[in-house]
Write an enzyme that holds these catalytic residues in place. Sequence first.
Site, PDB file in Angstrom:
ATOM      1  N   GLU A  57     -49.788 -22.885  37.131  1.00 43.87           N
ATOM      2  CA  GLU A  57     -51.086 -23.034  37.829  1.00 43.87           C
ATOM      3  C   GLU A  57     -52.134 -23.638  36.876  1.00 43.87           C
ATOM      4  O   GLU A  57     -52.850 -24.578  37.231  1.00 43.87           O
ATOM      5  CB  GLU A  57     -51.510 -21.636  38.307  1.00 43.87           C
ATOM      6  CG  GLU A  57     -52.860 -21.495  38.935  1.00 43.87           C
ATOM      7  CD  GLU A  57     -53.176 -20.005  39.225  1.00 43.87           C
ATOM      8  OE1 GLU A  57     -52.401 -19.347  39.936  1.00 43.87           O
ATOM      9  OE2 GLU A  57     -54.207 -19.499  38.723  1.00 43.87           O
ATOM     10  N   SER A  83     -49.360 -13.341  44.438  1.00 50.17           N
ATOM     11  CA  SER A  83     -50.121 -14.581  44.338  1.00 50.17           C
ATOM     12  C   SER A  83     -50.602 -15.058  45.693  1.00 50.17           C
ATOM     13  O   SER A  83     -49.947 -14.861  46.704  1.00 50.17           O
ATOM     14  CB  SER A  83     -49.276 -15.681  43.702  1.00 50.17           C
ATOM     15  OG  SER A  83     -50.035 -16.880  43.684  1.00 50.17           O
ATOM     16  N   GLY A 108     -54.365 -15.478  45.998  1.00 53.23           N
ATOM     17  CA  GLY A 108     -55.803 -15.246  46.066  1.00 53.23           C
ATOM     18  C   GLY A 108     -56.127 -14.334  47.233  1.00 53.23           C
ATOM     19  O   GLY A 108     -55.234 -13.744  47.861  1.00 53.23           O
ATOM     20  N   LYS A 134     -44.608 -13.805  37.521  1.00 50.98           N
ATOM     21  CA  LYS A 134     -45.985 -14.097  37.957  1.00 50.98           C
ATOM     22  C   LYS A 134     -46.771 -14.760  36.825  1.00 50.98           C
ATOM     23  O   LYS A 134     -47.584 -15.660  37.051  1.00 50.98           O
ATOM     24  CB  LYS A 134     -46.693 -12.811  38.419  1.00 50.98           C
ATOM     25  CG  LYS A 134     -48.174 -12.998  38.769  1.00 50.98           C
ATOM     26  CD  LYS A 134     -48.355 -13.966  39.899  1.00 50.98           C
ATOM     27  CE  LYS A 134     -49.731 -14.314  40.363  1.00 50.98           C
ATOM     28  NZ  LYS A 134     -50.931 -14.034  39.699  1.00 50.98           N
ATOM     29  N   ARG A 188     -38.304 -29.608   4.172  1.00 52.27           N
ATOM     30  CA  ARG A 188     -38.108 -28.156   4.047  1.00 52.27           C
ATOM     31  C   ARG A 188     -37.088 -27.842   2.964  1.00 52.27           C
ATOM     32  O   ARG A 188     -37.228 -26.909   2.170  1.00 52.27           O
ATOM     33  CB  ARG A 188     -37.646 -27.559   5.388  1.00 52.27           C
ATOM     34  CG  ARG A 188     -38.721 -27.582   6.461  1.00 52.27           C
ATOM     35  CD  ARG A 188     -38.181 -27.053   7.785  1.00 52.27           C
ATOM     36  NE  ARG A 188     -37.852 -25.648   7.709  1.00 52.27           N
ATOM     37  CZ  ARG A 188     -36.647 -25.130   7.957  1.00 52.27           C
ATOM     38  NH1 ARG A 188     -35.642 -25.925   8.281  1.00 52.27           N
ATOM     39  NH2 ARG A 188     -36.440 -23.847   7.859  1.00 52.27           N
ATOM     40  N   HIS A 204     -45.788 -18.291  36.730  1.00 56.60           N
ATOM     41  CA  HIS A 204     -46.456 -18.936  37.874  1.00 56.60           C
ATOM     42  C   HIS A 204     -47.875 -19.342  37.464  1.00 56.60           C
ATOM     43  O   HIS A 204     -48.322 -20.462  37.723  1.00 56.60           O
ATOM     44  CB  HIS A 204     -46.484 -17.948  39.054  1.00 56.60           C
ATOM     45  CG  HIS A 204     -47.425 -18.325  40.160  1.00 56.60           C
ATOM     46  ND1 HIS A 204     -48.794 -18.185  40.063  1.00 56.60           N
ATOM     47  CD2 HIS A 204     -47.203 -18.873  41.387  1.00 56.60           C
ATOM     48  CE1 HIS A 204     -49.368 -18.608  41.168  1.00 56.60           C
ATOM     49  NE2 HIS A 204     -48.427 -19.030  41.991  1.00 56.60           N
ATOM     50  N   ASN A 205     -48.575 -18.432  36.815  1.00 58.73           N
ATOM     51  CA  ASN A 205     -49.957 -18.726  36.440  1.00 58.73           C
ATOM     52  C   ASN A 205     -50.041 -19.803  35.363  1.00 58.73           C
ATOM     53  O   ASN A 205     -50.974 -20.601  35.355  1.00 58.73           O
ATOM     54  CB  ASN A 205     -50.662 -17.449  35.966  1.00 58.73           C
ATOM     55  CG  ASN A 205     -51.082 -16.580  37.139  1.00 58.73           C
ATOM     56  OD1 ASN A 205     -50.489 -16.648  38.193  1.00 58.73           O
ATOM     57  ND2 ASN A 205     -52.095 -15.767  36.942  1.00 58.73           N
ATOM     58  N   MET A 214     -58.696  -8.119  46.676  1.00 55.61           N
ATOM     59  CA  MET A 214     -57.247  -8.232  46.875  1.00 55.61           C
ATOM     60  C   MET A 214     -56.704  -6.984  47.569  1.00 55.61           C
ATOM     61  O   MET A 214     -55.906  -7.067  48.496  1.00 55.61           O
ATOM     62  CB  MET A 214     -56.520  -8.434  45.535  1.00 55.61           C
ATOM     63  CG  MET A 214     -56.754  -9.768  44.875  1.00 55.61           C
ATOM     64  SD  MET A 214     -56.078 -11.161  45.792  1.00 55.61           S
ATOM     65  CE  MET A 214     -54.322 -11.004  45.481  1.00 55.61           C
ATOM     66  N   LYS A 246     -57.470  -3.024  37.906  1.00 59.09           N
ATOM     67  CA  LYS A 246     -57.537  -3.943  36.770  1.00 59.09           C
ATOM     68  C   LYS A 246     -56.336  -3.721  35.842  1.00 59.09           C
ATOM     69  O   LYS A 246     -55.970  -2.573  35.565  1.00 59.09           O
ATOM     70  CB  LYS A 246     -58.842  -3.654  36.011  1.00 59.09           C
ATOM     71  CG  LYS A 246     -59.384  -4.799  35.231  1.00 59.09           C
ATOM     72  CD  LYS A 246     -60.823  -4.450  34.809  1.00 59.09           C
ATOM     73  CE  LYS A 246     -61.488  -5.516  34.015  1.00 59.09           C
ATOM     74  NZ  LYS A 246     -60.917  -6.021  32.859  1.00 59.09           N
TER      75      LYS A 246
END
Length: 472
Positions: A190, A129, A131, A183, A449, A186-187, A14, A76
Amino acid sequence: MSKAHFGLIGLGVMGENLVLNAERNGFSSVVYNRTFSKTEAFLQGRGSGKSIAGVKNLQDFVKQLERPRRILMMVKAGPATDSVIQEISPFLQEGDLLIDGGNSEFRDTERRVSELESKSFGYIGMGVSGGSKGALEGPSMMPGGTKSSYKAIANLLGKMAAQVEDGPCVTYIGPGGSGHFVKTVHNGIEYGIEQILSEAYDLMKRVGGMNCDQIADVMAFWNSTEELSSYLVEITEVCLRATDPDDGEHVVEKIMDKAGQKGTGLWTVMSALELGAPVPTIYSALNARVLSSLKQQRVNAQEVLNGPEPQRFDLGNVENGMAPLMDAVVMATIASYAQGMELMRLASSQYNYNLDMPSIAQIWKGGCIIRSQLLKRIQDAFTLNSQLPNLLVDPWFSGQVNNRHKGLSIVVAGAMKAGIPVPCLSSSLDYINSYRTSRLPQNLVQAMRDCFGSHSYERVDKEGVFHTEWLD
Ligand code: 6PG
Protein backbone atom coordinates in the site's frame (compact mmCIF):
# COMPACT_ATOMS: atom_id res chain seq x y z
CA MET A 1 -33.01 -11.85 26.98
CA SER A 2 -31.22 -14.24 24.62
CA LYS A 3 -27.46 -14.03 24.49
CA ALA A 4 -25.63 -12.22 21.73
CA HIS A 5 -23.74 -14.01 18.95
CA PHE A 6 -20.83 -11.61 18.76
CA GLY A 7 -18.96 -9.22 21.02
CA LEU A 8 -16.93 -6.17 20.08
CA ILE A 9 -14.46 -4.25 22.24
CA GLY A 10 -13.43 -0.78 21.09
CA LEU A 11 -15.84 1.62 19.44
CA GLY A 12 -13.48 3.52 17.20
CA VAL A 13 -14.71 4.03 13.67
CA MET A 14 -13.44 0.59 12.57
CA GLY A 15 -15.04 -1.11 15.58
CA GLU A 16 -18.39 0.64 15.05
CA ASN A 17 -18.47 -0.30 11.41
CA LEU A 18 -17.46 -3.91 11.99
CA VAL A 19 -20.18 -4.46 14.59
CA LEU A 20 -22.76 -2.87 12.29
CA ASN A 21 -21.54 -5.20 9.56
CA ALA A 22 -21.86 -8.26 11.83
CA GLU A 23 -25.33 -7.22 12.96
CA ARG A 24 -26.47 -6.62 9.38
CA ASN A 25 -25.36 -10.16 8.62
CA GLY A 26 -27.57 -11.60 11.34
CA PHE A 27 -25.21 -11.70 14.34
CA SER A 28 -26.75 -10.00 17.34
CA SER A 29 -24.01 -8.16 19.17
CA VAL A 30 -22.85 -6.68 22.41
CA VAL A 31 -20.34 -3.86 22.57
CA TYR A 32 -17.95 -2.59 25.20
CA ASN A 33 -15.86 0.56 25.17
CA ARG A 34 -13.61 1.77 27.96
CA THR A 35 -15.49 5.07 28.03
CA PHE A 36 -19.15 4.24 28.47
CA SER A 37 -20.34 7.60 27.12
CA LYS A 38 -19.03 6.50 23.74
CA THR A 39 -21.05 3.29 23.95
CA GLU A 40 -24.17 5.29 24.84
CA ALA A 41 -23.62 7.70 21.98
CA PHE A 42 -23.24 4.79 19.56
CA LEU A 43 -26.35 3.00 20.81
CA GLN A 44 -28.38 6.18 20.53
CA GLY A 45 -26.92 6.99 17.15
CA ARG A 46 -25.74 4.55 14.48
CA GLY A 47 -26.44 1.53 16.66
CA SER A 48 -30.05 2.40 17.52
CA GLY A 49 -32.86 0.08 16.46
CA LYS A 50 -30.40 -2.74 15.90
CA SER A 51 -29.70 -6.01 17.70
CA ILE A 52 -26.78 -4.41 19.52
CA ALA A 53 -26.55 -4.06 23.29
CA GLY A 54 -24.02 -2.06 25.28
CA VAL A 55 -22.42 -2.81 28.63
CA LYS A 56 -20.39 -0.88 31.17
CA ASN A 57 -17.85 -3.52 32.12
CA LEU A 58 -16.15 -6.62 30.77
CA GLN A 59 -17.80 -8.93 33.27
CA ASP A 60 -21.26 -8.02 31.95
CA PHE A 61 -19.89 -8.14 28.43
CA VAL A 62 -18.89 -11.81 28.66
CA LYS A 63 -22.13 -12.69 30.51
CA GLN A 64 -24.20 -11.43 27.60
CA LEU A 65 -22.39 -13.53 24.99
CA GLU A 66 -23.45 -17.03 23.92
CA ARG A 67 -20.84 -19.78 24.36
CA PRO A 68 -18.39 -20.32 22.84
CA ARG A 69 -17.87 -16.56 22.90
CA ARG A 70 -16.65 -14.77 19.81
CA ILE A 71 -15.02 -11.50 20.75
CA LEU A 72 -13.35 -9.03 18.40
CA MET A 73 -10.98 -6.44 19.87
CA MET A 74 -10.57 -3.26 17.83
CA VAL A 75 -8.23 -1.34 20.09
CA LYS A 76 -4.96 0.49 19.55
CA ALA A 77 -2.08 -1.84 18.78
CA GLY A 78 0.58 -2.29 21.48
CA PRO A 79 0.09 -1.91 25.25
CA ALA A 80 -3.64 -1.08 24.93
CA THR A 81 -4.23 -4.50 23.34
CA ASP A 82 -2.21 -6.24 26.05
CA SER A 83 -4.18 -4.53 28.78
CA VAL A 84 -7.56 -5.55 27.28
CA ILE A 85 -6.31 -9.15 26.99
CA GLN A 86 -5.21 -9.08 30.61
CA GLU A 87 -8.53 -7.66 31.80
CA ILE A 88 -10.77 -10.03 29.87
CA SER A 89 -8.75 -13.26 30.20
CA PRO A 90 -10.05 -14.21 33.68
CA PHE A 91 -13.64 -14.18 32.39
CA LEU A 92 -13.05 -16.37 29.35
CA GLN A 93 -13.67 -20.12 29.28
CA GLU A 94 -12.68 -23.14 27.26
CA GLY A 95 -13.62 -22.78 23.61
CA ASP A 96 -14.10 -18.99 23.74
CA LEU A 97 -12.30 -17.04 21.10
CA LEU A 98 -10.56 -13.68 21.35
CA ILE A 99 -9.70 -11.97 18.06
CA ASP A 100 -7.34 -9.03 17.71
CA GLY A 101 -8.47 -7.11 14.60
CA GLY A 102 -6.07 -4.18 15.07
CA ASN A 103 -2.85 -3.49 13.18
CA SER A 104 -0.68 -5.36 15.68
CA GLU A 105 3.00 -6.04 15.12
CA PHE A 106 3.14 -9.69 14.12
CA ARG A 107 5.75 -10.47 16.76
CA ASP A 108 3.40 -9.16 19.45
CA THR A 109 0.81 -11.55 18.07
CA GLU A 110 3.30 -14.44 18.12
CA ARG A 111 4.01 -13.68 21.77
CA ARG A 112 0.31 -13.40 22.67
CA VAL A 113 -0.55 -16.63 20.87
CA SER A 114 2.15 -18.53 22.75
CA GLU A 115 1.27 -16.91 26.10
CA LEU A 116 -2.45 -17.54 25.67
CA GLU A 117 -2.08 -21.07 24.36
CA SER A 118 -1.56 -22.18 27.95
CA LYS A 119 -4.98 -20.75 28.79
CA SER A 120 -8.03 -22.58 27.57
CA PHE A 121 -9.47 -20.02 25.16
CA GLY A 122 -8.44 -19.49 21.55
CA TYR A 123 -6.66 -16.44 20.18
CA ILE A 124 -6.67 -15.14 16.62
CA GLY A 125 -4.53 -12.26 15.29
CA MET A 126 -6.41 -10.89 12.33
CA GLY A 127 -5.42 -8.24 9.80
CA VAL A 128 -8.42 -6.23 8.65
CA SER A 129 -8.18 -4.04 5.61
CA GLY A 130 -10.53 -1.71 3.83
CA GLY A 131 -10.63 1.40 5.98
CA SER A 132 -13.86 2.49 7.61
CA LYS A 133 -16.04 1.95 4.51
CA GLY A 134 -14.64 -1.52 4.00
CA ALA A 135 -15.26 -2.40 7.64
CA LEU A 136 -18.94 -1.53 7.18
CA GLU A 137 -19.56 -2.91 3.71
CA GLY A 138 -17.15 -5.83 3.66
CA PRO A 139 -13.43 -5.80 4.43
CA SER A 140 -10.67 -8.19 3.49
CA MET A 141 -9.67 -10.19 6.56
CA MET A 142 -6.47 -12.08 7.31
CA PRO A 143 -6.92 -14.28 10.40
CA GLY A 144 -4.00 -16.24 11.82
CA GLY A 145 -3.81 -18.60 14.81
CA THR A 146 -4.84 -22.18 15.38
CA LYS A 147 -7.01 -23.63 12.63
CA SER A 148 -9.61 -25.00 15.01
CA SER A 149 -10.12 -21.48 16.40
CA TYR A 150 -10.58 -20.15 12.89
CA LYS A 151 -13.21 -22.77 12.15
CA ALA A 152 -15.30 -21.39 15.02
CA ILE A 153 -15.50 -17.99 13.31
CA ALA A 154 -15.30 -18.98 9.64
CA ASN A 155 -19.05 -18.55 9.12
CA LEU A 156 -19.16 -15.15 10.83
CA LEU A 157 -16.13 -13.81 8.95
CA GLY A 158 -17.26 -15.30 5.66
CA LYS A 159 -20.48 -13.31 5.88
CA MET A 160 -18.83 -10.08 7.02
CA ALA A 161 -16.09 -10.09 4.37
CA ALA A 162 -16.16 -8.51 0.92
CA GLN A 163 -17.28 -10.98 -1.73
CA VAL A 164 -15.53 -11.50 -5.06
CA GLU A 165 -16.34 -13.88 -7.92
CA ASP A 166 -14.54 -16.79 -6.26
CA GLY A 167 -15.71 -16.33 -2.71
CA PRO A 168 -15.39 -14.19 0.40
CA CYS A 169 -12.25 -12.12 1.02
CA VAL A 170 -11.21 -14.07 4.07
CA THR A 171 -9.30 -17.28 4.56
CA TYR A 172 -7.31 -19.01 7.25
CA ILE A 173 -3.81 -17.56 6.80
CA GLY A 174 -1.72 -19.78 9.04
CA PRO A 175 -0.43 -20.23 12.60
CA GLY A 176 0.84 -17.70 15.14
CA GLY A 177 1.23 -14.13 13.96
CA SER A 178 0.87 -14.97 10.25
CA GLY A 179 -2.39 -13.03 9.87
CA HIS A 180 -0.82 -9.83 11.14
CA PHE A 181 2.34 -10.52 9.15
CA VAL A 182 0.35 -10.74 5.92
CA LYS A 183 -1.53 -7.54 6.84
CA THR A 184 1.80 -5.81 7.43
CA VAL A 185 3.02 -6.82 3.98
CA HIS A 186 -0.29 -5.63 2.54
CA ASN A 187 0.42 -2.24 4.07
CA GLY A 188 3.98 -2.19 2.72
CA ILE A 189 2.57 -2.71 -0.78
CA GLU A 190 0.00 0.00 0.00
CA TYR A 191 2.82 2.43 0.90
CA GLY A 192 4.55 1.61 -2.40
CA ILE A 193 1.50 2.20 -4.59
CA GLU A 194 0.52 5.42 -2.80
CA GLN A 195 4.00 6.82 -3.37
CA ILE A 196 4.11 5.64 -7.02
CA LEU A 197 0.83 7.45 -7.77
CA SER A 198 2.07 10.55 -5.94
CA GLU A 199 5.24 10.58 -8.05
CA ALA A 200 3.14 10.26 -11.22
CA TYR A 201 1.00 13.21 -10.07
CA ASP A 202 4.12 15.28 -9.38
CA LEU A 203 5.53 14.55 -12.84
CA MET A 204 2.27 15.38 -14.58
CA LYS A 205 2.08 18.62 -12.62
CA ARG A 206 5.70 19.76 -12.82
CA VAL A 207 6.79 18.30 -16.15
CA GLY A 208 3.49 18.12 -17.98
CA GLY A 209 2.12 21.39 -16.57
CA MET A 210 -1.21 19.68 -15.93
CA ASN A 211 -3.78 20.76 -13.37
CA CYS A 212 -5.56 18.51 -10.85
CA ASP A 213 -8.59 17.88 -13.05
CA GLN A 214 -6.44 16.93 -16.01
CA ILE A 215 -4.42 14.56 -13.84
CA ALA A 216 -7.67 13.17 -12.43
CA ASP A 217 -8.79 12.46 -16.02
CA VAL A 218 -5.63 10.40 -16.52
CA MET A 219 -6.35 8.49 -13.28
CA ALA A 220 -9.87 7.78 -14.55
CA PHE A 221 -8.40 6.40 -17.76
CA TRP A 222 -5.80 4.32 -15.91
CA ASN A 223 -8.54 2.94 -13.69
CA SER A 224 -10.31 1.68 -16.81
CA THR A 225 -7.31 -0.45 -17.84
CA GLU A 226 -6.69 -3.98 -16.63
CA GLU A 227 -3.16 -3.18 -15.44
CA LEU A 228 -4.09 -0.22 -13.24
CA SER A 229 -7.74 -0.75 -12.35
CA SER A 230 -7.62 -0.50 -8.57
CA TYR A 231 -9.06 1.13 -5.48
CA LEU A 232 -5.99 3.33 -4.95
CA VAL A 233 -6.11 4.72 -8.51
CA GLU A 234 -9.86 5.25 -8.07
CA ILE A 235 -9.45 7.27 -4.86
CA THR A 236 -6.50 9.19 -6.34
CA GLU A 237 -8.93 10.54 -8.93
CA VAL A 238 -11.38 11.42 -6.14
CA CYS A 239 -8.65 13.18 -4.10
CA LEU A 240 -7.49 15.17 -7.12
CA ARG A 241 -10.99 16.37 -8.02
CA ALA A 242 -12.09 17.48 -4.55
CA THR A 243 -12.40 21.24 -4.10
CA ASP A 244 -12.48 23.43 -1.02
CA PRO A 245 -16.04 24.73 -0.52
CA ASP A 246 -14.60 28.04 0.74
CA ASP A 247 -12.84 29.04 -2.44
CA GLY A 248 -13.41 26.26 -4.98
CA GLU A 249 -9.70 25.45 -5.19
CA HIS A 250 -8.37 21.92 -5.19
CA VAL A 251 -8.01 20.62 -1.63
CA VAL A 252 -4.99 18.47 -2.44
CA GLU A 253 -2.91 21.55 -3.24
CA LYS A 254 -3.60 22.91 0.22
CA ILE A 255 -2.51 19.80 2.11
CA MET A 256 0.85 19.95 3.87
CA ASP A 257 3.37 17.73 2.08
CA LYS A 258 4.32 15.72 5.18
CA ALA A 259 3.21 12.07 5.19
CA GLY A 260 2.41 10.32 8.46
CA GLN A 261 2.64 6.64 9.23
CA LYS A 262 1.47 4.28 11.92
CA GLY A 263 4.27 1.73 11.72
CA THR A 264 3.22 -1.08 9.43
CA GLY A 265 5.39 0.09 6.52
CA LEU A 266 8.36 0.24 8.84
CA TRP A 267 7.65 -3.29 10.11
CA THR A 268 7.45 -4.56 6.54
CA VAL A 269 10.88 -3.16 5.76
CA MET A 270 12.36 -4.38 9.05
CA SER A 271 11.10 -7.93 8.45
CA ALA A 272 12.29 -7.82 4.86
CA LEU A 273 15.80 -6.80 5.91
CA GLU A 274 15.85 -9.54 8.54
CA LEU A 275 14.65 -12.19 6.11
CA GLY A 276 16.93 -11.09 3.27
CA ALA A 277 14.05 -10.11 1.00
CA PRO A 278 14.78 -7.18 -1.31
CA VAL A 279 11.93 -4.63 -1.05
CA PRO A 280 13.42 -1.44 -2.53
CA THR A 281 10.13 -0.03 -3.84
CA ILE A 282 8.48 -0.38 -0.44
CA TYR A 283 11.59 0.88 1.34
CA SER A 284 11.72 3.92 -0.94
CA ALA A 285 8.09 4.69 -0.19
CA LEU A 286 8.84 4.56 3.52
CA ASN A 287 11.92 6.76 3.13
CA ALA A 288 9.94 9.20 1.01
CA ARG A 289 7.47 9.61 3.88
CA VAL A 290 10.27 10.09 6.40
CA LEU A 291 12.03 12.65 4.19
CA SER A 292 8.76 14.46 3.50
CA SER A 293 8.32 15.02 7.21
CA LEU A 294 11.51 17.12 7.29
CA LYS A 295 9.54 20.01 5.85
CA GLN A 296 11.42 22.93 7.39
CA GLN A 297 14.79 21.45 6.48
CA ARG A 298 13.65 21.00 2.89
CA VAL A 299 12.41 24.57 2.73
CA ASN A 300 15.78 25.80 3.96
CA ALA A 301 17.77 23.47 1.70
CA GLN A 302 15.93 24.67 -1.38
CA GLU A 303 17.63 28.04 -0.85
CA VAL A 304 21.09 26.47 -0.63
CA LEU A 305 21.19 23.44 -2.90
CA ASN A 306 21.05 23.81 -6.65
CA GLY A 307 19.77 21.34 -9.21
CA PRO A 308 18.56 21.36 -12.78
CA GLU A 309 15.54 23.47 -13.60
CA PRO A 310 12.44 21.31 -14.05
CA GLN A 311 12.23 20.68 -17.79
CA ARG A 312 9.76 19.02 -20.07
CA PHE A 313 10.27 15.52 -21.40
CA ASP A 314 7.98 13.03 -23.05
CA LEU A 315 5.39 11.82 -20.58
CA GLY A 316 2.94 11.00 -23.36
CA ASN A 317 -0.37 12.81 -23.72
CA VAL A 318 -3.85 12.51 -22.34
CA GLU A 319 -5.06 10.79 -25.54
CA ASN A 320 -2.58 7.91 -25.14
CA GLY A 321 -3.09 7.78 -21.38
CA MET A 322 0.38 9.30 -20.79
CA ALA A 323 1.84 6.10 -22.27
CA PRO A 324 5.43 6.16 -20.91
CA LEU A 325 4.22 7.34 -17.52
CA MET A 326 1.59 4.64 -17.45
CA ASP A 327 4.33 2.12 -18.28
CA ALA A 328 6.33 3.46 -15.34
CA VAL A 329 3.39 3.28 -12.95
CA VAL A 330 2.45 -0.25 -14.04
CA MET A 331 6.05 -1.46 -13.71
CA ALA A 332 6.56 0.05 -10.28
CA THR A 333 3.19 -1.25 -9.08
CA ILE A 334 4.13 -4.73 -10.27
CA ALA A 335 7.48 -4.34 -8.47
CA SER A 336 5.68 -3.40 -5.25
CA TYR A 337 3.43 -6.47 -5.41
CA ALA A 338 6.35 -8.70 -6.49
CA GLN A 339 8.43 -7.60 -3.50
CA GLY A 340 5.54 -8.12 -1.08
CA MET A 341 4.80 -11.60 -2.43
CA GLU A 342 8.47 -12.54 -2.30
CA LEU A 343 8.70 -11.32 1.29
CA MET A 344 5.71 -13.50 2.24
CA ARG A 345 7.21 -16.51 0.47
CA LEU A 346 10.43 -16.16 2.46
CA ALA A 347 8.58 -15.54 5.72
CA SER A 348 6.41 -18.56 5.06
CA SER A 349 9.38 -20.88 5.00
CA GLN A 350 11.36 -19.10 7.73
CA TYR A 351 8.47 -18.92 10.20
CA ASN A 352 6.70 -22.13 9.05
CA TYR A 353 3.57 -20.18 8.17
CA ASN A 354 2.81 -22.38 5.18
CA LEU A 355 1.18 -19.45 3.39
CA ASP A 356 -0.99 -20.24 0.42
CA MET A 357 -0.05 -17.50 -2.03
CA PRO A 358 -3.00 -17.86 -4.44
CA SER A 359 -5.42 -17.62 -1.49
CA ILE A 360 -3.77 -14.47 -0.22
CA ALA A 361 -4.05 -12.88 -3.66
CA GLN A 362 -7.69 -14.04 -3.75
CA ILE A 363 -8.66 -12.38 -0.46
CA TRP A 364 -6.94 -9.14 -1.51
CA LYS A 365 -9.07 -8.90 -4.67
CA GLY A 366 -11.91 -7.26 -2.77
CA GLY A 367 -12.44 -5.14 0.31
CA CYS A 368 -8.85 -4.14 0.99
CA ILE A 369 -6.91 -0.99 0.16
CA ILE A 370 -4.64 -2.65 -2.43
CA ARG A 371 -7.47 -4.43 -4.26
CA SER A 372 -6.88 -4.33 -7.98
CA GLN A 373 -7.37 -6.30 -11.17
CA LEU A 374 -3.67 -7.20 -11.09
CA LEU A 375 -4.41 -9.43 -8.10
CA LYS A 376 -6.33 -11.81 -10.37
CA ARG A 377 -3.14 -12.12 -12.44
CA ILE A 378 -1.12 -12.61 -9.25
CA GLN A 379 -3.53 -15.31 -8.09
CA ASP A 380 -3.23 -17.02 -11.49
CA ALA A 381 0.57 -16.78 -11.44
CA PHE A 382 0.88 -18.53 -8.07
CA THR A 383 -1.82 -21.06 -8.98
CA LEU A 384 0.21 -21.95 -12.06
CA ASN A 385 3.40 -22.21 -10.04
CA SER A 386 3.14 -22.26 -6.25
CA GLN A 387 6.95 -22.08 -6.02
CA LEU A 388 7.26 -19.05 -8.31
CA PRO A 389 10.49 -17.39 -7.14
CA ASN A 390 9.36 -13.93 -8.23
CA LEU A 391 6.23 -12.56 -9.87
CA LEU A 392 8.42 -10.84 -12.48
CA VAL A 393 9.27 -14.18 -14.13
CA ASP A 394 5.68 -15.36 -14.49
CA PRO A 395 4.86 -15.35 -18.24
CA TRP A 396 2.14 -12.67 -18.04
CA PHE A 397 4.17 -10.40 -15.76
CA SER A 398 7.41 -10.82 -17.70
CA GLY A 399 5.46 -9.80 -20.82
CA GLN A 400 4.40 -6.62 -19.03
CA VAL A 401 7.94 -5.92 -17.87
CA ASN A 402 9.38 -6.45 -21.34
CA ASN A 403 6.78 -4.21 -23.00
CA ARG A 404 6.95 -1.44 -20.45
CA HIS A 405 10.62 -1.35 -19.52
CA LYS A 406 11.38 1.38 -22.03
CA GLY A 407 8.63 3.67 -20.70
CA LEU A 408 9.86 3.36 -17.13
CA SER A 409 13.45 4.06 -18.23
CA ILE A 410 12.39 7.17 -20.19
CA VAL A 411 10.45 8.51 -17.24
CA VAL A 412 13.16 7.85 -14.65
CA ALA A 413 15.90 9.29 -16.89
CA GLY A 414 13.77 12.34 -17.62
CA ALA A 415 12.99 12.89 -13.95
CA MET A 416 16.69 12.63 -13.07
CA LYS A 417 17.59 15.22 -15.73
CA ALA A 418 14.84 17.50 -14.48
CA GLY A 419 15.92 17.11 -10.86
CA ILE A 420 12.54 15.74 -9.78
CA PRO A 421 12.65 13.01 -7.14
CA VAL A 422 10.98 9.75 -8.13
CA PRO A 423 12.26 7.39 -5.42
CA CYS A 424 9.75 4.60 -6.01
CA LEU A 425 9.90 4.72 -9.80
CA SER A 426 13.71 4.79 -9.85
CA SER A 427 14.18 2.10 -7.22
CA SER A 428 11.68 -0.10 -9.04
CA LEU A 429 13.67 0.30 -12.24
CA ASP A 430 16.89 -0.56 -10.39
CA TYR A 431 15.17 -3.53 -8.78
CA ILE A 432 14.01 -4.86 -12.13
CA ASN A 433 17.34 -4.16 -13.82
CA SER A 434 19.21 -5.86 -10.99
CA TYR A 435 16.91 -8.86 -10.97
CA ARG A 436 17.32 -9.37 -14.72
CA THR A 437 21.14 -9.05 -14.63
CA SER A 438 22.89 -12.39 -14.39
CA ARG A 439 26.24 -10.85 -13.42
CA LEU A 440 26.20 -7.98 -10.97
CA PRO A 441 29.29 -6.11 -9.71
CA GLN A 442 29.15 -7.74 -6.28
CA ASN A 443 32.23 -9.74 -7.28
CA LEU A 444 34.13 -6.55 -6.54
CA VAL A 445 32.39 -6.11 -3.18
CA GLN A 446 33.48 -9.66 -2.35
CA ALA A 447 37.04 -8.86 -3.40
CA MET A 448 37.14 -5.80 -1.13
CA ARG A 449 35.68 -7.73 1.79
CA ASP A 450 38.29 -10.41 1.35
CA CYS A 451 41.04 -7.81 0.89
CA PHE A 452 40.51 -5.95 4.15
CA GLY A 453 38.87 -8.63 6.26
CA SER A 454 39.77 -12.05 4.83
CA HIS A 455 36.04 -12.73 4.48
CA SER A 456 36.70 -15.19 1.60
CA TYR A 457 34.75 -15.58 -1.62
CA GLU A 458 33.37 -18.16 -4.02
CA ARG A 459 34.50 -18.36 -7.65
CA VAL A 460 32.57 -18.74 -10.88
CA ASP A 461 35.13 -21.15 -12.40
CA LYS A 462 35.58 -23.66 -9.59
CA GLU A 463 33.88 -24.94 -6.44
CA GLY A 464 35.05 -24.02 -2.96
CA VAL A 465 35.78 -21.09 -0.69
CA PHE A 466 38.82 -18.92 -1.53
CA HIS A 467 41.00 -16.25 -0.05
CA THR A 468 43.64 -14.11 -1.74
CA GLU A 469 46.55 -12.28 -0.05
CA TRP A 470 45.66 -8.96 -1.72
CA LEU A 471 48.05 -6.68 0.14
CA ASP A 472 51.83 -7.02 0.41
C1 6PG B 1 -6.10 -0.82 5.59
C2 6PG B 1 -5.03 0.18 5.95
C3 6PG B 1 -5.06 0.57 7.37
C4 6PG B 1 -3.88 1.42 7.79
C5 6PG B 1 -3.91 2.79 7.27
C6 6PG B 1 -2.87 3.72 7.87
O1 6PG B 1 -5.70 -1.83 5.04
O2 6PG B 1 -7.27 -0.58 5.83
O3 6PG B 1 -3.79 -0.39 5.68
O4 6PG B 1 -5.07 -0.59 8.15
O5 6PG B 1 -3.86 1.49 9.15
O6 6PG B 1 -3.82 2.81 5.89
O7 6PG B 1 -1.59 3.32 7.63
P1 6PG B 1 -0.41 4.39 7.76
O8 6PG B 1 -0.84 5.43 8.75
O9 6PG B 1 0.77 3.63 8.25
O10 6PG B 1 -0.24 4.96 6.40
